[in-house]
Design a protein around this motif. Structure first.
Motif, PDB file in Angstrom:
ATOM      1  N   GLU A 103       1.006  -1.268   0.158  1.00 24.81           N
ATOM      2  CA  GLU A 103       0.143  -0.076   0.092  1.00 24.81           C
ATOM      3  C   GLU A 103       0.906   1.275  -0.186  1.00 24.81           C
ATOM      4  O   GLU A 103       2.062   1.394   0.811  1.00 24.81           O
ATOM      5  CB  GLU A 103      -0.924   0.106   1.264  1.00 24.81           C
ATOM      6  CG  GLU A 103      -1.853   1.067   1.090  1.00 24.81           C
ATOM      7  CD  GLU A 103      -2.887   1.056   2.054  1.00 24.81           C
ATOM      8  OE1 GLU A 103      -4.047   1.561   2.111  1.00 24.81           O
ATOM      9  OE2 GLU A 103      -2.853   0.059   3.295  1.00 24.81           O
TER      10      GLU A 103
ATOM     11  N   ARG B 222      -6.946  -4.833  -6.669  1.00 21.66           N
ATOM     12  CA  ARG B 222      -6.924  -4.564  -5.323  1.00 21.66           C
ATOM     13  C   ARG B 222      -7.423  -5.385  -4.439  1.00 21.66           C
ATOM     14  O   ARG B 222      -8.539  -6.048  -4.878  1.00 21.66           O
ATOM     15  CB  ARG B 222      -7.543  -3.065  -5.282  1.00 21.66           C
ATOM     16  CG  ARG B 222      -6.798  -1.887  -5.627  1.00 21.66           C
ATOM     17  CD  ARG B 222      -7.575  -0.729  -5.294  1.00 21.66           C
ATOM     18  NE  ARG B 222      -6.980   0.620  -6.283  1.00 21.66           N
ATOM     19  CZ  ARG B 222      -5.824   0.900  -5.435  1.00 21.66           C
ATOM     20  NH1 ARG B 222      -5.041   0.705  -4.626  1.00 21.66           N
ATOM     21  NH2 ARG B 222      -5.194   2.111  -6.321  1.00 21.66           N
TER      22      ARG B 222
ATOM     23  N   LYS C 120      -8.173  -6.340  -0.145  1.00 26.27           N
ATOM     24  CA  LYS C 120      -8.088  -5.874   1.145  1.00 26.27           C
ATOM     25  C   LYS C 120      -7.347  -7.148   1.978  1.00 26.27           C
ATOM     26  O   LYS C 120      -7.548  -8.323   2.218  1.00 26.27           O
ATOM     27  CB  LYS C 120      -9.278  -5.380   1.601  1.00 26.27           C
ATOM     28  CG  LYS C 120      -9.736  -4.032   1.138  1.00 26.27           C
ATOM     29  CD  LYS C 120     -10.618  -3.462   1.892  1.00 26.27           C
ATOM     30  CE  LYS C 120     -10.906  -1.984   1.258  1.00 26.27           C
ATOM     31  NZ  LYS C 120     -10.725  -1.017   2.415  1.00 26.27           N
ATOM     32  N   SER C 121      -6.507  -6.693   2.985  1.00 27.78           N
ATOM     33  CA  SER C 121      -5.910  -7.476   4.032  1.00 27.78           C
ATOM     34  C   SER C 121      -5.673  -6.843   5.293  1.00 27.78           C
ATOM     35  O   SER C 121      -5.452  -5.677   5.447  1.00 27.78           O
ATOM     36  CB  SER C 121      -4.515  -7.859   3.528  1.00 27.78           C
ATOM     37  OG  SER C 121      -3.823  -8.541   4.524  1.00 27.78           O
ATOM     38  N   LYS C 122      -6.134  -7.462   6.556  1.00 23.75           N
ATOM     39  CA  LYS C 122      -6.177  -6.947   7.671  1.00 23.75           C
ATOM     40  C   LYS C 122      -4.543  -6.619   8.138  1.00 23.75           C
ATOM     41  O   LYS C 122      -4.350  -5.767   8.944  1.00 23.75           O
ATOM     42  CB  LYS C 122      -6.704  -8.192   8.603  1.00 23.75           C
ATOM     43  CG  LYS C 122      -8.227  -8.205   8.579  1.00 23.75           C
ATOM     44  CD  LYS C 122      -8.885  -9.030   9.586  1.00 23.75           C
ATOM     45  CE  LYS C 122     -10.425  -9.299   9.463  1.00 23.75           C
ATOM     46  NZ  LYS C 122     -11.044  -9.796  10.416  1.00 23.75           N
TER      47      LYS C 122
ATOM     48  N   GLY D  90      -3.237  -4.148   4.635  1.00 23.91           N
ATOM     49  CA  GLY D  90      -3.988  -3.046   4.439  1.00 23.91           C
ATOM     50  C   GLY D  90      -4.574  -3.377   2.833  1.00 23.91           C
ATOM     51  O   GLY D  90      -5.054  -4.512   2.798  1.00 23.91           O
ATOM     52  N   VAL D  91      -4.230  -2.520   1.854  1.00 23.39           N
ATOM     53  CA  VAL D  91      -4.648  -2.688   0.374  1.00 23.39           C
ATOM     54  C   VAL D  91      -3.548  -3.205  -0.198  1.00 23.39           C
ATOM     55  O   VAL D  91      -2.351  -2.595  -0.186  1.00 23.39           O
ATOM     56  CB  VAL D  91      -5.141  -1.467  -0.103  1.00 23.39           C
ATOM     57  CG1 VAL D  91      -5.556  -1.808  -1.673  1.00 23.39           C
ATOM     58  CG2 VAL D  91      -6.277  -0.976   0.405  1.00 23.39           C
TER      59      VAL D  91
END
Length: 153
Positions: A118, A133, A135-137, A140-141
């Motif tokens: 990110e 894209r 999302k990942s905890k 982030g992105v």
């Protein structure tokens, strides 16, 4: 010295020189969590200069398949076989992560994946790729892309 990546307590160990160290550590932890959950495999990385054969193998695939030379220095790398698939990962100072998935069975899947931290720009050498894209905890992105490996390595 090999380092088992902890995806619960994310650490920038080995990635401190990257301007995206925190995001790159999250990306690395994201990969570690995936392999632990899917294959019960502990994702272990080493400084790139300690495993030059892994960096060279991935670089050879990039060069021969697409004429790509990565400008950023490699910080860490790992290579392992899980479920009949040879996996190699290289984490670069620029915030880029590249992996090769190479099924050892001739009929299997073989591909190279790119993941961008990110905040980082798409490196010039990867400008031809479109990035999706995710999302990942932990990271982030993440922006990712890939290509299928056609040759034998």
């Amino acid at each position: 010295m090999p380092y088992a990546v902890d995806f619960v307590n994310v650490s920038t160990t080995g990635l401190e020189s990257s301007p995206f160290a925190d995001a790159l550590a999250g990306l690395r932890a994201n990969e570690a969590r995936y392999f632990k959950n899917k294959y019960d495999h502990v994702f272990t990385v080493s400084p790139a200069d300690e495993v030059p054969e892994t960096v060279e193998w991935l670089s050879r695939i990039l060069s021969e398949e697409r004429g790509i030379e990565i400008a950023s220095p490699a910080l860490e790398a790992t290579e392992f076989v899980v479920a009949g698939i040879r996996m190699a990962y290289v984490f670069y100072e620029s915030g880029l992560s590249i992996n090769a998935m190479y099924t050892l069975d001739d009929a299997g899947k073989r591909a190279v994946g790119f993941k961008l931290c990110e905040g980082m720009e798409v490196p010039a050498e990867l400008a031809a790729f479109k990035f999706a894209r995710q999302k990942s905890k932990l990271a982030g992105v993440i922006r990712g892309s890939f290509f299928v490996i056609k040759g034998e390595y």
